[in-house]
Scaffold this motif. Structure first.
Motif, PDB file in Angstrom:
ATOM      1  N   PHE A  59      -2.366   3.462   5.819  1.00 31.41           N
ATOM      2  CA  PHE A  59      -1.353   3.996   4.906  1.00 31.41           C
ATOM      3  C   PHE A  59       0.029   3.964   5.547  1.00 31.41           C
ATOM      4  O   PHE A  59       1.043   3.910   4.852  1.00 31.41           O
ATOM      5  CB  PHE A  59      -1.716   5.418   4.488  1.00 31.41           C
ATOM      6  CG  PHE A  59      -2.826   5.473   3.479  1.00 31.41           C
ATOM      7  CD1 PHE A  59      -2.752   4.754   2.307  1.00 31.41           C
ATOM      8  CD2 PHE A  59      -3.948   6.251   3.703  1.00 31.41           C
ATOM      9  CE1 PHE A  59      -3.778   4.785   1.373  1.00 31.41           C
ATOM     10  CE2 PHE A  59      -4.979   6.303   2.773  1.00 31.41           C
ATOM     11  CZ  PHE A  59      -4.888   5.571   1.614  1.00 31.41           C
ATOM     12  N   PHE A 107       4.047   2.008  -0.701  1.00 29.76           N
ATOM     13  CA  PHE A 107       3.640   2.741  -1.897  1.00 29.76           C
ATOM     14  C   PHE A 107       4.573   2.479  -3.075  1.00 29.76           C
ATOM     15  O   PHE A 107       4.221   2.757  -4.219  1.00 29.76           O
ATOM     16  CB  PHE A 107       3.599   4.245  -1.616  1.00 29.76           C
ATOM     17  CG  PHE A 107       2.392   4.682  -0.838  1.00 29.76           C
ATOM     18  CD1 PHE A 107       1.175   4.899  -1.461  1.00 29.76           C
ATOM     19  CD2 PHE A 107       2.473   4.881   0.534  1.00 29.76           C
ATOM     20  CE1 PHE A 107       0.065   5.299  -0.750  1.00 29.76           C
ATOM     21  CE2 PHE A 107       1.367   5.279   1.262  1.00 29.76           C
ATOM     22  CZ  PHE A 107       0.158   5.488   0.624  1.00 29.76           C
ATOM     23  N   ASP A 108       5.757   1.959  -2.815  1.00 24.89           N
ATOM     24  CA  ASP A 108       6.706   1.705  -3.904  1.00 24.89           C
ATOM     25  C   ASP A 108       6.435   0.381  -4.604  1.00 24.89           C
ATOM     26  O   ASP A 108       7.008   0.104  -5.651  1.00 24.89           O
ATOM     27  CB  ASP A 108       8.138   1.683  -3.354  1.00 24.89           C
ATOM     28  CG  ASP A 108       8.566   3.029  -2.815  1.00 24.89           C
ATOM     29  OD1 ASP A 108       8.089   4.048  -3.354  1.00 24.89           O
ATOM     30  OD2 ASP A 108       9.356   3.059  -1.854  1.00 24.89           O
ATOM     31  N   ARG A 153      -1.066   6.176  -7.496  1.00 27.76           N
ATOM     32  CA  ARG A 153      -0.296   7.365  -7.126  1.00 27.76           C
ATOM     33  C   ARG A 153      -0.644   7.717  -5.683  1.00 27.76           C
ATOM     34  O   ARG A 153      -1.810   7.844  -5.327  1.00 27.76           O
ATOM     35  CB  ARG A 153      -0.625   8.534  -8.054  1.00 27.76           C
ATOM     36  CG  ARG A 153      -0.172   8.305  -9.500  1.00 27.76           C
ATOM     37  CD  ARG A 153      -0.541   9.469 -10.406  1.00 27.76           C
ATOM     38  NE  ARG A 153      -1.991   9.594 -10.568  1.00 27.76           N
ATOM     39  CZ  ARG A 153      -2.721  10.570 -10.044  1.00 27.76           C
ATOM     40  NH1 ARG A 153      -2.146  11.502  -9.285  1.00 27.76           N
ATOM     41  NH2 ARG A 153      -4.029  10.619 -10.249  1.00 27.76           N
ATOM     42  N   LYS A 154       0.379   7.892  -4.855  1.00 32.25           N
ATOM     43  CA  LYS A 154       0.168   8.181  -3.445  1.00 32.25           C
ATOM     44  C   LYS A 154      -0.695   9.420  -3.223  1.00 32.25           C
ATOM     45  O   LYS A 154      -1.634   9.370  -2.414  1.00 32.25           O
ATOM     46  CB  LYS A 154       1.518   8.331  -2.730  1.00 32.25           C
ATOM     47  CG  LYS A 154       1.388   8.591  -1.235  1.00 32.25           C
ATOM     48  CD  LYS A 154       2.756   8.635  -0.580  1.00 32.25           C
ATOM     49  CE  LYS A 154       2.631   8.882   0.927  1.00 32.25           C
ATOM     50  NZ  LYS A 154       3.958   8.894   1.588  1.00 32.25           N
ATOM     51  N   LEU A 204      -4.272   9.420  -1.039  1.00 34.07           N
ATOM     52  CA  LEU A 204      -4.430  10.262   0.152  1.00 34.07           C
ATOM     53  C   LEU A 204      -5.563  11.266  -0.040  1.00 34.07           C
ATOM     54  O   LEU A 204      -6.257  11.625   0.925  1.00 34.07           O
ATOM     55  CB  LEU A 204      -3.113  10.995   0.461  1.00 34.07           C
ATOM     56  CG  LEU A 204      -1.930  10.091   0.831  1.00 34.07           C
ATOM     57  CD1 LEU A 204      -0.711  10.934   1.154  1.00 34.07           C
ATOM     58  CD2 LEU A 204      -2.287   9.190   2.009  1.00 34.07           C
ATOM     59  N   VAL A 220      -5.297  -1.209   0.458  1.00 37.91           N
ATOM     60  CA  VAL A 220      -5.581   0.159   0.024  1.00 37.91           C
ATOM     61  C   VAL A 220      -6.964   0.615   0.475  1.00 37.91           C
ATOM     62  O   VAL A 220      -7.126   1.695   1.048  1.00 37.91           O
ATOM     63  CB  VAL A 220      -5.458   0.273  -1.515  1.00 37.91           C
ATOM     64  CG1 VAL A 220      -6.110   1.567  -2.015  1.00 37.91           C
ATOM     65  CG2 VAL A 220      -3.986   0.258  -1.920  1.00 37.91           C
TER      66      VAL A 220
END
Length: 272
Positions: free
Chosen positions: A77, A82-83, A89-90, A94, A122
């Protein structure tokens, strides 16, 4: 047993080596000197030494499990943009990375998206985080896994292999869509899915939706049965957007063009 301090110091390295306590072996001299100087109770010294041994043993176990996992190095990660991909969705990712609420129940993760959208990154990042949390993870391309399952079947050891794979909390099958039923005997893949159903977790990445999986499994009935088992107790993630690799290549090309445009022109020839 009565010993002088020097006698105890002489025998300790041999005892610690025989008991396989390398962390205590490295730290006992410094800590006993500190304990003697500061007047620690014996129980405090013993607890401190054992805590160091336990912490370093856990660290070595995590490193060993990471090396055995086959996870791509560096795909964590910390290195994920993440953008970039849409549809994720982050906080959700997580949360999955903790393993809470799905690993214990044998839940699955299914990630869909076109090539280059970050599917492998991911699921590898989730795998690395799970190993940090003390879980066992095995990462494999689906093609490689199918070939190993087929080899085990030929050797009449497929049930034994499936049982050995139970030691992994999560098995990641990357790029399922690249497997074709006319190239390999993918019924062995179904046996892996059925064996782990509601017992241990599977994660799959695929660049084709479920409707394209009829090209993977030997027949419609097996395709439906495999999807049914995977979808039950699963988290489905769709990663949309342009290929990250394509975007990066375009950005590199634009940068090179900018550098060319920024180069100064050759000075005029002033020779007479």
């Amino acid at each position: 047993m009565s010993r002088t301090k020097d006698q105890a110091a002489a025998v300790l390295p041999t005892l610690l080596s025989a008991l396989r306590l390398p962390s205590i072996s490295r730290n006992w001299k410094h800590l006993t000197d500190t304990a003697d100087r500061d007047g620690w109770p014996a129980a405090n010294l013993l607890a401190c030494l054992l805590e160091i041994e336990m912490a370093e043993r856990a660290s070595r176990r995590i490193q060993r499990h990471r090396e055995q996992s086959g996870l791509p190095a560096g795909k964590t990660f910390a290195t994920f943009d993440f953008d970039f991909p849409s549809g994720i969705r982050k906080p959700h990712l997580l949360s999955l990375a903790t393993g809470e609420g799905w690993i214990e129940s044998g839940g699955n993760i299914l990630i869909f998206g076109q090539s280059g959208t970050g599917k492998t990154h991911v699921i590898a990042a989730i795998g690395h985080a799970l190993i940090d949390a003390g879980r066992r993870v095995l990462f494999s391309t689906t093609t490689d896994m199918v070939q190993k399952l087929q080899a085990a079947r030929r050797e009449l050891s497929l049930p034994s292999m499936l049982d050995k794979l139970d030691k992994y909390d999560l098995i990641v099958l990357d790029e399922l869509s690249y497997v074709r039923k006319d190239q390999v005997e993918t019924s062995a893949l179904f046996e892996l899915i059925a064996h782990r159903y509601e017992r241990h977790s599977i994660a799959i990445t695929a660049n084709e939706p479920f409707s394209g999986w009829s090209d993977v499994f030997p027949g419609p009935a097996m395709t439906v049965a495999a999807i049914d088992r995977l979808v039950d107790h699963s988290t489905i993630i769709e990663m949309n957007g342009e290929s990250y690799r394509k975007r990066a290549a375009v950005a590199r090309g634009s940068g090179r063009m900018q550098n060319v445009n920024d180069e100064p022109e050759d000075p005029p020839n002033r020779s007479s």
